[in-house]
Enzyme design. Structure first.
Site, short mmCIF file in Angstrom:
data_model
loop_
_atom_site.label_atom_id
_atom_site.label_comp_id
_atom_site.label_asym_id
_atom_site.label_seq_id
_atom_site.Cartn_x
_atom_site.Cartn_y
_atom_site.Cartn_z
N VAL A 6 -0.40 -9.99 -3.08
CA VAL A 6 -1.06 -10.02 -4.38
C VAL A 6 -2.23 -9.06 -4.34
O VAL A 6 -3.06 -9.12 -3.43
CB VAL A 6 -1.54 -11.46 -4.71
CG1 VAL A 6 -2.33 -11.46 -6.01
CG2 VAL A 6 -0.35 -12.41 -4.82
N GLY A 7 -2.29 -8.17 -5.32
CA GLY A 7 -3.40 -7.23 -5.40
C GLY A 7 -4.49 -7.74 -6.32
O GLY A 7 -4.63 -8.95 -6.55
N ASP A 8 -5.26 -6.81 -6.85
CA ASP A 8 -6.41 -7.18 -7.67
C ASP A 8 -6.05 -7.57 -9.10
O ASP A 8 -6.78 -8.33 -9.74
CB ASP A 8 -7.39 -5.99 -7.74
CG ASP A 8 -6.70 -4.77 -8.35
OD1 ASP A 8 -5.73 -4.27 -7.75
OD2 ASP A 8 -7.11 -4.34 -9.44
N THR A 11 0.05 0.87 -12.93
CA THR A 11 -0.45 -0.42 -13.45
C THR A 11 -0.98 -0.21 -14.87
O THR A 11 -1.45 0.88 -15.19
CB THR A 11 -1.59 -0.90 -12.53
OG1 THR A 11 -1.02 -1.27 -11.27
CG2 THR A 11 -2.34 -2.10 -13.09
#
Ligand code: ASP
Length: 291
Positions: free
Chosen positions: A187-189, A158
């Site tokens: 969906v992540g952070d 990321t």
């Protein structure tokens, strides 16, 4: 006038030694792109967007081109950015076919009606805003295809950037393909304000990376703000305490942060490519704990 500052990261995780040179080169190019904007009097938001665009185009990171593949072998992208002066923010999740997701997040913010758009509607919004599109083959690199076929489900790569401009304005941006072999729609952070991305000129601008679900439960980026604002901690200590909180969720990861007079880039994984440039000093890069 304050000294400008920019910090970028390329994702907390395992970074094998043979990938370190490419990671450093990518980090350096991103810092230069953002710093050029700051040095010309541009604002922090433009600087973090430009830095993240460079990293999204670099296939070695898990964002834009070269993003991790989901369990169907597809590419769905998440990104967000935030301005510290007024907490304006924009975000996209499960985006498909837009070359630079961070630009889509910026377009959502500039449009002003909403903060976050997801899925096909987000992609349509970005296309209508005139953003450059790219076919699935642009994002799905040979290396990712091979990793997918070998069953790789690691995360990492990321990207993010934080910056302080000459007027003291702060901004943060984060972009990712998410976790490899994720369920489509996970969906992540990274696109979530307060979890993966945060900026407030009174405290700090923060971009996180690591175990997304644990980062969300920690509200990690905002936790740095809260520890500075309410507990009066200096930036470096606030970042360390926030990361210690992530360990309890449980999770590992890292973050980059900038405030009025300092920067920080701690992590709890074996490595996190990072680079920073303060004022007109040199660009410094590091990947592992010892550089
Ligand atoms: N935090 C990202 C996510 O969960 C992944 C990472 O930073 O490696 O989508």
């Amino acid at each position: 006038m304050t000294d400008v500052a920019i910090v970028v990261h390329g994702g907390a995780g395992e970074w094998p030694a043979d990938a370190h040179d490419a990671a450093r080169a990518g980090m350096e190019a991103a810092v230069e792109a953002g710093h050029a904007i700051l040095a010309a009097g541009g604002d922090a938001l433009a600087a973090v967007e430009a830095a993240v665009v460079v990293l999204e185009d670099d296939p070695i990171f898990n964002a834009g081109r070269g993003a991790a593949l989901d369990e169907r072998g597809g590419v769905l992208l998440d990104a967000s950015l935030m301005r510290g002066a007024d907490r304006a923010a924009g975000s996209v999740a499960a985006l498909r076919g837009i070359r630079n997701p961070v630009r889509a997040a910026r377009a959502v913010m500039e449009d002003g009606r909403h903060l976050m758009l997801v899925g096909e509607s987000a992609s349509l919004f970005a296309r209508t805003a005139g953003l450059e599109t790219a076919p699935e083959s642009w994002f799905r690199t040979e290396a990712r295809r091979r990793a997918f076929e070998n069953g790789d489900s690691s995360r990492g790569g990321t990207v993010g950037a934080v910056a302080r401009d000459a007027r003291g304005g702060l901004a943060a941006a984060t972009s990712t393909g998410g976790s490899a072999r994720k369920h489509p729609g996970r969906v992540g952070d990274s696109p979530l304000v307060a979890a993966g991305t945060w900026a407030d000129d009174a405290t700090a601008a923060v971009s996180c990376t690591g175990d997304g679900e644990a980062i969300i439960r920690t509200a990690l980026a905002h936790e740095v703000d809260a520890l500075m604002r309410h507990a009066g901690l200096p930036l470096a200590e606030a970042c360390e305490v926030a990361l210690a909180g992530l360990a309890l969720r449980p999770g590992t990861g890292g973050l980059i942060a900038v405030c009025a007079d300092d920067v920080a880039a701690p992590f709890t994984t074996p490595a996190m490519p990072r680079a920073w440039r303060l004022g007109h000093g040199p660009t410094l890069t590091a990947v592992g704990r010892d550089g």
